[in-house]
Design an enzyme around this catalytic site. Sequence first.
Site, short mmCIF file in Angstrom:
data_model
loop_
_atom_site.label_atom_id
_atom_site.label_comp_id
_atom_site.label_asym_id
_atom_site.label_seq_id
_atom_site.Cartn_x
_atom_site.Cartn_y
_atom_site.Cartn_z
N CYS A 163 -25.94 -31.50 -31.03
CA CYS A 163 -25.88 -31.20 -29.60
C CYS A 163 -27.14 -31.63 -28.86
CB CYS A 163 -25.65 -29.71 -29.38
SG CYS A 163 -24.07 -29.12 -30.04
N ARG A 209 -21.45 -31.52 -21.70
CA ARG A 209 -20.62 -31.23 -22.88
C ARG A 209 -20.96 -29.87 -23.48
NH1 ARG A 209 -22.11 -31.97 -28.23
NH2 ARG A 209 -20.40 -31.94 -29.73
#
Length: 264
Positions: A163, A209
């Site tokens: 991430c 995201r």
Amino acid sequence: MYVPTYFRLAQDAWTTDDQAHGPIVLAISIWLLWRQRQQFATVPTSSSRIVGGISLAFGVLVYIVGRSQSIPLLDVGSQIPVLVGIVLCVYGWPGLRTAWFPILLMAFLVPLPSMFVDVVTAPLKEYVSVLTERFLYFAGYPIARDGVTLAIGPYQLLVADACSGLHSMYSLLAIGLLYVYLLKPEGKWRKAVLIVGMIPIAFIANLVRVIALVLITYHLGDAAGQGFLHGFAGISVFVMAVLLLFGLDGLLALGSASSAARRV
């Protein structure tokens, strides 16, 4: 010589999200070289065997070390000096000016060094965690942060290495270079802004995201956040980044047009 290298990449690195762009980059590089075959036929014969031989010998040496010691950085990266050496030996500098971009693009097949990934990933994860927390807090969500762990409602979410957005930046930089090379926007400054702009664009897309995954988990549960929507959010990063790239290019084009109109 590189068939075993590609075979190992297909079984290992290319099966991960971090290097999933590898086959696409390889296919595009081959297509670009094939598209330029007629240019090679018209390149004046002007071989540079000394420099080309040195580059080729260096690349083969790096390949031997990387292949024998199982070092992907050297194994895959050696093809750059090997290709440069072959082109220089056969076509000389005019040939290298023709083939420079496909060869440069193949550099994105090289996996990022683990030492570099470790150094850059930690601060990127921290930035993503902080910005996610602040955005959702101001949006009214019950969220708190401890390092790179986000607590929202009854859920605790760890911002993992994937991430951080580092590999997304790496992949999207290749897309930005390809975009500039194929469309050839006018003005060096415009090209430079588009290429450099891919880094913040990739970071913003990855941040969106992560925020989306946190919201999905909060509203739909942990199973939804880790299931199909998780993978779909990963794909959306690239779609969003490409759209942002188009938007940035459009703004730059409008700025160029306005400047030209004022000069007239």
